[in-house]
Design an enzyme around this catalytic site. Structure first.
Site, PDB file in Angstrom:
ATOM      1  CE  LYS A  53      -3.945  -2.341   2.059  1.00 33.09           C
ATOM      2  NZ  LYS A  53      -4.712  -2.738   3.242  1.00 33.09           N
ATOM      3  CD  GLN A  97      -3.837  -4.581   6.211  1.00 29.43           C
ATOM      4  OE1 GLN A  97      -3.895  -3.507   5.621  1.00 29.43           O
ATOM      5  NE2 GLN A  97      -4.238  -5.711   5.650  1.00 29.43           N
ATOM      6  CG  ASP A 120     -10.123  -0.427   4.557  1.00 29.17           C
ATOM      7  OD1 ASP A 120      -9.871  -0.772   3.385  1.00 29.17           O
ATOM      8  OD2 ASP A 120      -9.411  -0.729   5.534  1.00 29.17           O
TER       9      ASP A 120
HETATM   10  N1  GUN Z   1      -7.294  -7.195   5.606  1.00 25.66           N
HETATM   11  C1  GUN Z   1      -7.602  -7.917   4.499  1.00 25.66           C
HETATM   12  N2  GUN Z   1      -8.178  -7.123   3.571  1.00 25.66           N
HETATM   13  C2  GUN Z   1      -8.231  -5.895   4.100  1.00 25.66           C
HETATM   14  C3  GUN Z   1      -8.707  -4.645   3.603  1.00 25.66           C
HETATM   15  O1  GUN Z   1      -9.231  -4.498   2.492  1.00 25.66           O
HETATM   16  N3  GUN Z   1      -8.584  -3.592   4.456  1.00 25.66           N
HETATM   17  C4  GUN Z   1      -8.037  -3.714   5.678  1.00 25.66           C
HETATM   18  N4  GUN Z   1      -7.964  -2.633   6.427  1.00 25.66           N
HETATM   19  N5  GUN Z   1      -7.578  -4.854   6.168  1.00 25.66           N
HETATM   20  C5  GUN Z   1      -7.680  -5.927   5.364  1.00 25.66           C
END
Ligand code: GUN
Length: 285
Positions: A53, A97, A120
């Site tokens: 990211k 996350q 998100d």
């Molecule tokens: N863990 C797995 N996929 C995601 C996601 O799209 N966003 C976040 N914040 N954590 C994740």
């Protein structure tokens, strides 16, 4: 005739180029989009996702910062960090996350993120907004799937869409986004009796189960659009999806490969949501 292969990498590149122009414009206006990522603990997969990211942010011109906490951190420390980020005008998007360590209350943490910075789309308010057709931020993975369908001019209204998997991150928001576009939607789970009776009737089949190659050719309607959200690592180190690509590609009308399908779209949509959040902040909304 084999399926048309939906190239997620190529679509992701096109979308990133379009949104880079929007980021550049914001920068010219004096607002560099900013994303803060919070990671708690040392989950190896999460560490890789976060690094990817940050790299993607750098490439498109988004400022990013990572706040890493040890696995034994207290929830209050993370809440304090989120509070400071909510008030920081250089940060337009905040992402925690997942998964969090088991002593954390997911919803307590996620609902402490300002709704306008929840890139998100996991805040309960944003979930409610999505479900009622008032989307503020679309969750990144299903958003990426919608863009893949759109860029391939695949009709949604009136189609029977079957979503296999009911996670909060993919399955549920996916179902509501398809519903909003006029699909008739069925959500199947690991408890669904006679799964094949549902998948075989799908015009659009989206699979997000985490079970390697569970969807086989006999479960797919000829000509169907098959979207594979799964990324599973096999014992030999190779990656595979939740769909048995080798057999299904001969019967489907469209199919996404793994890797190179949905995967590259997810981070792309996170970048888009962060730039969108910055645009809203820049224009005072
Ligand atoms: N863990 C797995 N996929 C995601 C996601 O799209 N966003 C976040 N914040 N954590 C994740």
């Amino acid at each position: 005739m084999g399926a048309h292969i939906i190239d997620g990498k190529k679509i992701a590149e096109l979308v990133r180029a379009e949104w880079k122009a929007r980021a550049d414009k914001l920068i010219q206006l004096g607002t560099q989009p900013g994303l803060a990522v919070i990671i708690v603990g040392d989950n190896a997969a999460s560490g890789i996702y976060v690094r990817n990211k940050v790299k993607a942010c750098n490439e498109i011109g988004i400022y990013s910062e990572v706040h890493a906490f040890p696995a034994n951190a207290q929830q209050n420390e993370v809440l304090d960090c989120i509070q400071a980020l909510n008030e920081n005008s250089h940060i337009h998007g905040i992402l925690v996350q997942l998964p969090l360590p088991s002593h954390f209350e997911n919803n307590r943490v996620i609902t402490s993120i300002a709704v306008s910075k929840d890139v998100d789309g996991f805040h309960l308010y944003n979930v409610g907004a999505l479900v009622t057709g008032n989307t503020i931020f679309s969750p990144c993975t299903p958003y990426g799937v919608m863009v893949m369908l759109e860029r391939n001019h695949i009709p949604i209204a009136g189609q029977h869409a079957v979503v296999v998997g009911r996670s909060n991150i993919v399955g549920k928001p996916m179902a509501f986004m398809l519903l909003e576009q006029g699909a008739t939607v069925t959500i199947c789970t690991s408890k669904t009796r006679d799964l094949l009776q549902f998948t075989k009737n799908a015009d659009i089949l989206v699979v997000a189960t985490g079970k390697p190659r569970m969807i086989t050719a006999d479960m797919v309607k000829p000509g169907a659009v098959v979207i594979d959200v799964g990324i599973n690592r096999l014992n030999d180190g190779k990656l595979c999806g939740d769909v048995d690509y080798q057999s299904v590609k001969d019967i489907a009308g469209y199919i996404t490969p793994v890797p190179g399908g949905v995967g590259p779209m997810t981070i792309t949509m996170l970048l888009c949501n962060t730039i969108l959040a910055a645009e809203r902040a820049q224009s005072g909304g």
